[in-house]
Write a protein that holds these residues in place. Structure first.
Motif, PDB file in Angstrom:
ATOM      1  N   HIS A  39       0.828  -1.209   0.000  1.00  0.00           N
ATOM      2  CA  HIS A  39       0.000   0.000   0.000  1.00  0.00           C
ATOM      3  C   HIS A  39       0.866   1.264   0.000  1.00  0.00           C
ATOM      4  O   HIS A  39       0.618   2.206  -0.757  1.00  0.00           O
ATOM      5  CB  HIS A  39      -0.917   0.002   1.230  1.00  0.00           C
ATOM      6  N   ASP A  40       1.886   1.255   0.860  1.00  0.00           N
ATOM      7  CA  ASP A  40       2.662   2.473   1.076  1.00  0.00           C
ATOM      8  C   ASP A  40       3.629   2.806  -0.059  1.00  0.00           C
ATOM      9  O   ASP A  40       3.857   3.988  -0.337  1.00  0.00           O
ATOM     10  CB  ASP A  40       3.453   2.374   2.386  1.00  0.00           C
ATOM     11  N   LEU A  41       4.217   1.805  -0.698  1.00  0.00           N
ATOM     12  CA  LEU A  41       5.182   2.091  -1.771  1.00  0.00           C
ATOM     13  C   LEU A  41       4.546   2.834  -2.948  1.00  0.00           C
ATOM     14  O   LEU A  41       5.074   3.870  -3.366  1.00  0.00           O
ATOM     15  CB  LEU A  41       5.878   0.815  -2.226  1.00  0.00           C
ATOM     16  N   PRO A  42       3.410   2.368  -3.483  1.00  0.00           N
ATOM     17  CA  PRO A  42       2.792   3.156  -4.572  1.00  0.00           C
ATOM     18  C   PRO A  42       2.341   4.540  -4.108  1.00  0.00           C
ATOM     19  O   PRO A  42       2.498   5.522  -4.846  1.00  0.00           O
ATOM     20  CB  PRO A  42       1.597   2.311  -5.012  1.00  0.00           C
ATOM     21  N   SER A  43       1.824   4.617  -2.889  1.00  0.00           N
ATOM     22  CA  SER A  43       1.395   5.928  -2.372  1.00  0.00           C
ATOM     23  C   SER A  43       2.566   6.885  -2.280  1.00  0.00           C
ATOM     24  O   SER A  43       2.458   8.057  -2.654  1.00  0.00           O
ATOM     25  CB  SER A  43       0.750   5.767  -0.989  1.00  0.00           C
ATOM     26  N   GLU A  44       3.694   6.379  -1.781  1.00  0.00           N
ATOM     27  CA  GLU A  44       4.897   7.207  -1.669  1.00  0.00           C
ATOM     28  C   GLU A  44       5.393   7.625  -3.049  1.00  0.00           C
ATOM     29  O   GLU A  44       5.793   8.771  -3.259  1.00  0.00           O
ATOM     30  CB  GLU A  44       5.981   6.426  -0.914  1.00  0.00           C
ATOM     31  N   ALA A  45       5.375   6.696  -3.998  1.00  0.00           N
ATOM     32  CA  ALA A  45       5.814   7.014  -5.365  1.00  0.00           C
ATOM     33  C   ALA A  45       4.948   8.112  -5.962  1.00  0.00           C
ATOM     34  O   ALA A  45       5.465   9.082  -6.531  1.00  0.00           O
ATOM     35  CB  ALA A  45       5.763   5.756  -6.237  1.00  0.00           C
ATOM     36  N   ILE A  46       3.662   7.985  -5.851  1.00  0.00           N
ATOM     37  CA  ILE A  46       2.750   8.979  -6.423  1.00  0.00           C
ATOM     38  C   ILE A  46       2.931  10.336  -5.739  1.00  0.00           C
ATOM     39  O   ILE A  46       3.038  11.373  -6.403  1.00  0.00           O
ATOM     40  CB  ILE A  46       1.299   8.486  -6.348  1.00  0.00           C
ATOM     41  N   HIS A  47       2.983  10.307  -4.424  1.00  0.00           N
ATOM     42  CA  HIS A  47       3.113  11.551  -3.660  1.00  0.00           C
ATOM     43  C   HIS A  47       4.417  12.277  -3.981  1.00  0.00           C
ATOM     44  O   HIS A  47       4.426  13.475  -4.255  1.00  0.00           O
ATOM     45  CB  HIS A  47       3.024  11.238  -2.162  1.00  0.00           C
ATOM     46  N   ARG A  48       5.528  11.550  -3.971  1.00  0.00           N
ATOM     47  CA  ARG A  48       6.835  12.182  -4.130  1.00  0.00           C
ATOM     48  C   ARG A  48       7.178  12.475  -5.587  1.00  0.00           C
ATOM     49  O   ARG A  48       7.725  13.523  -5.907  1.00  0.00           O
ATOM     50  CB  ARG A  48       7.927  11.301  -3.518  1.00  0.00           C
ATOM     51  N   LEU A  49       6.878  11.534  -6.487  1.00  0.00           N
ATOM     52  CA  LEU A  49       7.336  11.680  -7.874  1.00  0.00           C
ATOM     53  C   LEU A  49       6.416  12.529  -8.738  1.00  0.00           C
ATOM     54  O   LEU A  49       6.790  12.894  -9.851  1.00  0.00           O
ATOM     55  CB  LEU A  49       7.551  10.300  -8.503  1.00  0.00           C
ATOM     56  N   SER A  50       5.238  12.862  -8.252  1.00  0.00           N
ATOM     57  CA  SER A  50       4.388  13.784  -9.012  1.00  0.00           C
ATOM     58  C   SER A  50       4.966  15.204  -8.975  1.00  0.00           C
ATOM     59  O   SER A  50       4.666  16.029  -9.830  1.00  0.00           O
ATOM     60  CB  SER A  50       2.953  13.774  -8.496  1.00  0.00           C
ATOM     61  N   ASP A  51       5.838  15.461  -8.012  1.00  0.00           N
ATOM     62  CA  ASP A  51       6.525  16.747  -7.917  1.00  0.00           C
ATOM     63  C   ASP A  51       7.744  16.735  -8.838  1.00  0.00           C
ATOM     64  O   ASP A  51       8.665  15.933  -8.639  1.00  0.00           O
ATOM     65  CB  ASP A  51       6.967  17.001  -6.474  1.00  0.00           C
ATOM     66  N   PRO A  52       7.783  17.582  -9.863  1.00  0.00           N
ATOM     67  CA  PRO A  52       8.912  17.578 -10.802  1.00  0.00           C
ATOM     68  C   PRO A  52      10.269  17.769 -10.125  1.00  0.00           C
ATOM     69  O   PRO A  52      11.249  17.137 -10.516  1.00  0.00           O
ATOM     70  CB  PRO A  52       8.594  18.721 -11.757  1.00  0.00           C
ATOM     71  N   GLY A  53      10.331  18.602  -9.111  1.00  0.00           N
ATOM     72  CA  GLY A  53      11.606  18.824  -8.427  1.00  0.00           C
ATOM     73  C   GLY A  53      12.131  17.555  -7.779  1.00  0.00           C
ATOM     74  O   GLY A  53      13.324  17.242  -7.885  1.00  0.00           O
ATOM     75  N   THR A  54      11.260  16.816  -7.129  1.00  0.00           N
ATOM     76  CA  THR A  54      11.664  15.557  -6.495  1.00  0.00           C
ATOM     77  C   THR A  54      12.006  14.518  -7.551  1.00  0.00           C
ATOM     78  O   THR A  54      13.014  13.810  -7.437  1.00  0.00           O
ATOM     79  CB  THR A  54      10.544  15.034  -5.577  1.00  0.00           C
ATOM     80  N   ALA A  55      11.199  14.420  -8.597  1.00  0.00           N
ATOM     81  CA  ALA A  55      11.444  13.434  -9.653  1.00  0.00           C
ATOM     82  C   ALA A  55      12.793  13.686 -10.325  1.00  0.00           C
ATOM     83  O   ALA A  55      13.538  12.744 -10.597  1.00  0.00           O
ATOM     84  CB  ALA A  55      10.317  13.454 -10.679  1.00  0.00           C
ATOM     85  N   HIS A  56      13.121  14.920 -10.563  1.00  0.00           N
ATOM     86  CA  HIS A  56      14.393  15.240 -11.214  1.00  0.00           C
ATOM     87  C   HIS A  56      15.586  15.102 -10.278  1.00  0.00           C
ATOM     88  O   HIS A  56      16.728  15.010 -10.745  1.00  0.00           O
ATOM     89  CB  HIS A  56      14.361  16.650 -11.800  1.00  0.00           C
ATOM     90  N   ALA A  57      15.340  15.067  -8.977  1.00  0.00           N
ATOM     91  CA  ALA A  57      16.430  14.996  -8.003  1.00  0.00           C
ATOM     92  C   ALA A  57      16.916  13.564  -7.761  1.00  0.00           C
ATOM     93  O   ALA A  57      17.928  13.365  -7.090  1.00  0.00           O
ATOM     94  CB  ALA A  57      15.991  15.612  -6.678  1.00  0.00           C
ATOM     95  N   GLY A  58      16.239  12.565  -8.308  1.00  0.00           N
ATOM     96  CA  GLY A  58      16.640  11.174  -8.093  1.00  0.00           C
ATOM     97  C   GLY A  58      18.017  10.880  -8.669  1.00  0.00           C
ATOM     98  O   GLY A  58      18.466  11.516  -9.626  1.00  0.00           O
TER      99      GLY A  58
END
Length: 108
Positions: A39-58
């Protein structure tokens, strides 16, 4: 003006990883723990990676066969979310959910 949010999509491989996580914890007689991660892994992915700044910071996986792939460590670095940013489509494609102590993931 804020950057537009990315749409986060989970691939079949990512969904299969969640099934494997549940099975792993079920085999160790902790099915609730597996279900919680599933449950938590997809929720965390959606929450964090929908933000372009966070997605680009990986971190890029430059040493891998897929150097365009990025990763985000979550849950005290226990799990890695492996993903691709598709800028033109405003999409983040989650490729895998991977426990940090496992060998490198078999791709697709």
């Amino acid at each position: 003006m804020a950057a537009k949010s990315f749409r986060v999509i989970l691939t079949q491989s990512a969904w299969a990883d969640l099934d494997e996580i549940v099975a792993y914890w079920t085999d160790r007689e902790e099915p609730e723990r597996g279900e919680q991660y599933a449950h938590d892994l997809p929720s965390e992915a959606i929450h964090r990676l929908s933000d372009p700044g966070t997605a680009h910071a990986g971190r890029f996986l430059r040493e891998s066969a897929f150097p365009q792939t990025q990763e985000l460590s979550v849950f005290k670095r226990s799990y890695r979310i492996l993903y691709l940013v598709k800028e033109a489509e405003a999409i983040v494609e989650v490729l895998r959910f991977w426990h940090s102590h496992r060998d490198e993931p078999f791709w697709y």
